[in-house]
Design a protein around this motif. Structure first.
Motif, PDB file in Angstrom:
ATOM      1  N   ALA A  41       0.837  -1.212   0.000  1.00  0.00           N
ATOM      2  CA  ALA A  41       0.000   0.000   0.000  1.00  0.00           C
ATOM      3  C   ALA A  41       0.868   1.256   0.000  1.00  0.00           C
ATOM      4  CB  ALA A  41      -0.935  -0.005   1.207  1.00  0.00           C
ATOM      5  N   LEU A  42       1.904   1.292   0.840  1.00  0.00           N
ATOM      6  CA  LEU A  42       2.778   2.468   0.899  1.00  0.00           C
ATOM      7  C   LEU A  42       3.559   2.657  -0.404  1.00  0.00           C
ATOM      8  CD1 LEU A  42       4.095   2.243   4.577  1.00  0.00           C
ATOM      9  CD2 LEU A  42       2.513   3.945   3.628  1.00  0.00           C
ATOM     10  N   LYS A  43       4.035   1.571  -0.994  1.00  0.00           N
ATOM     11  CA  LYS A  43       4.738   1.671  -2.282  1.00  0.00           C
ATOM     12  C   LYS A  43       3.798   2.185  -3.367  1.00  0.00           C
ATOM     13  CE  LYS A  43       8.402  -1.767  -1.780  1.00  0.00           C
ATOM     14  NZ  LYS A  43       8.908  -3.079  -2.231  1.00  0.00           N
ATOM     15  N   SER A  44       2.559   1.725  -3.352  1.00  0.00           N
ATOM     16  CA  SER A  44       1.572   2.153  -4.348  1.00  0.00           C
ATOM     17  C   SER A  44       1.271   3.634  -4.198  1.00  0.00           C
ATOM     18  CB  SER A  44       0.287   1.336  -4.205  1.00  0.00           C
ATOM     19  OG  SER A  44       0.547  -0.035  -4.408  1.00  0.00           O
ATOM     20  N   ALA A  45       1.034   4.079  -2.966  1.00  0.00           N
ATOM     21  CA  ALA A  45       0.747   5.496  -2.717  1.00  0.00           C
ATOM     22  C   ALA A  45       1.948   6.362  -3.098  1.00  0.00           C
ATOM     23  CB  ALA A  45       0.372   5.705  -1.254  1.00  0.00           C
ATOM     24  N   SER A  46       3.134   5.902  -2.779  1.00  0.00           N
ATOM     25  CA  SER A  46       4.343   6.644  -3.115  1.00  0.00           C
ATOM     26  C   SER A  46       4.519   6.771  -4.631  1.00  0.00           C
ATOM     27  CB  SER A  46       5.558   5.938  -2.504  1.00  0.00           C
ATOM     28  OG  SER A  46       6.743   6.585  -2.873  1.00  0.00           O
ATOM     29  N   ALA A  47       4.122   5.748  -5.372  1.00  0.00           N
ATOM     30  CA  ALA A  47       4.262   5.761  -6.832  1.00  0.00           C
ATOM     31  C   ALA A  47       3.427   6.858  -7.482  1.00  0.00           C
ATOM     32  CB  ALA A  47       3.874   4.399  -7.408  1.00  0.00           C
ATOM     33  N   VAL A  48       2.366   7.298  -6.805  1.00  0.00           N
ATOM     34  CA  VAL A  48       1.521   8.363  -7.359  1.00  0.00           C
ATOM     35  C   VAL A  48       1.652   9.669  -6.569  1.00  0.00           C
ATOM     36  CG1 VAL A  48      -0.119   6.830  -8.511  1.00  0.00           C
ATOM     37  CG2 VAL A  48      -0.509   7.472  -6.127  1.00  0.00           C
ATOM     38  N   GLY A  49       2.708   9.802  -5.804  1.00  0.00           N
ATOM     39  CA  GLY A  49       2.998  11.076  -5.157  1.00  0.00           C
ATOM     40  C   GLY A  49       2.744  11.141  -3.675  1.00  0.00           C
ATOM     41  N   GLY A  50       2.215  10.097  -3.079  1.00  0.00           N
ATOM     42  CA  GLY A  50       1.970  10.090  -1.641  1.00  0.00           C
ATOM     43  C   GLY A  50       0.792  10.962  -1.251  1.00  0.00           C
ATOM     44  N   GLY A  51       0.301  10.758  -0.030  1.00  0.00           N
ATOM     45  CA  GLY A  51      -0.832  11.525   0.462  1.00  0.00           C
ATOM     46  C   GLY A  51      -1.879  10.614   1.056  1.00  0.00           C
TER      47      GLY A  51
END
Length: 195
Positions: free
Chosen positions: A94-104
């Motif tokens: 989940a964290l890697k996925s969110a980070s891939a689109v800029g985080g938040g």
């Protein structure tokens, strides 16, 4: 669709006839809905996972189970919400996925497959109406606290907030603005920004 919710405007394409029908319907819609992407149909249990990411935190995950025979698991379509433990694997993905689109703040949708856990969607506008009662986790409050923390971090020394960044939270804040302005941290930021 590139933008959508509740499992609307998605089609299960099993043959050329169903593909033709889906494409013909889309050609009659607004151009935004004429952008197509396809995903492989994954063999999975009759459920998927919605994993909530708030900054660097993964506070809760749910299973969305649809026992009606519909391939979509959206709770708006009758999917039942069950609490899902946040395992290290789920958290990391989940964290890697969110980070891939800029985080938040995101809702990362995952499926269990014979190849392991697969991400099939990253939602930038996250609904939590059914998750909060099922899990007891105050997701709106956590999002507001995160937005306030980010706003405070971005207050410049001369007192101005980088409004473009704060606008990222507009869609999230819209539904619970009353709760936001009732928090002392909000008024401390506004006081700093306007003095």
């Amino acid at each position: 669709p590139v933008v959508g919710s509740w499992g609307r405007l998605v089609s299960l394409v099993k043959d050329s006839t169903s593909a033709t029908v889906a494409l013909e319907h889309r050609e009659m819609m607004f151009p935004l809905y004429q952008i197509y992407y396809s995903q492989e149909m994954i063999r999975r249990p009759p459920r998927d996972l919605r994993v909530f990411v708030i900054g660097e935190d993964v506070p809760v995950a749910i299973y969305r189970v649809n026992e009606t025979g519909d391939w979509r698991t959206n709770t708006a379509r009758g999917g039942k919400v069950l609490n899902c433990p946040v395992t290290p694997e789920i958290r990391e993905l989940a964290l890697k996925s969110a980070s891939a689109v800029g985080g938040g703040v995101f809702g990362v949708d995952m499926m269990e497959s014979d190849r392991g856990m697969l991400v099939h969607e990253i939602n930038s506008t996250v609904e939590f109406k059914n998750t909060v009662p099922a899990t007891g986790i105050d997701i709106p409050g956590m999002i507001i606290d995160y937005a306030l923390k980010e706003a405070k971090r971005l207050v410049k020394k001369n007192g101005s907030v980088i409004s473009a960044y704060i606008s990222r939270f507009a869609a999230l804040v819209d539904g619970f603005f009353k709760d936001l302005v009732s928090r002392p941290a909000w008024w401390a930021i506004m006081e700093t920004d306007t003095t």
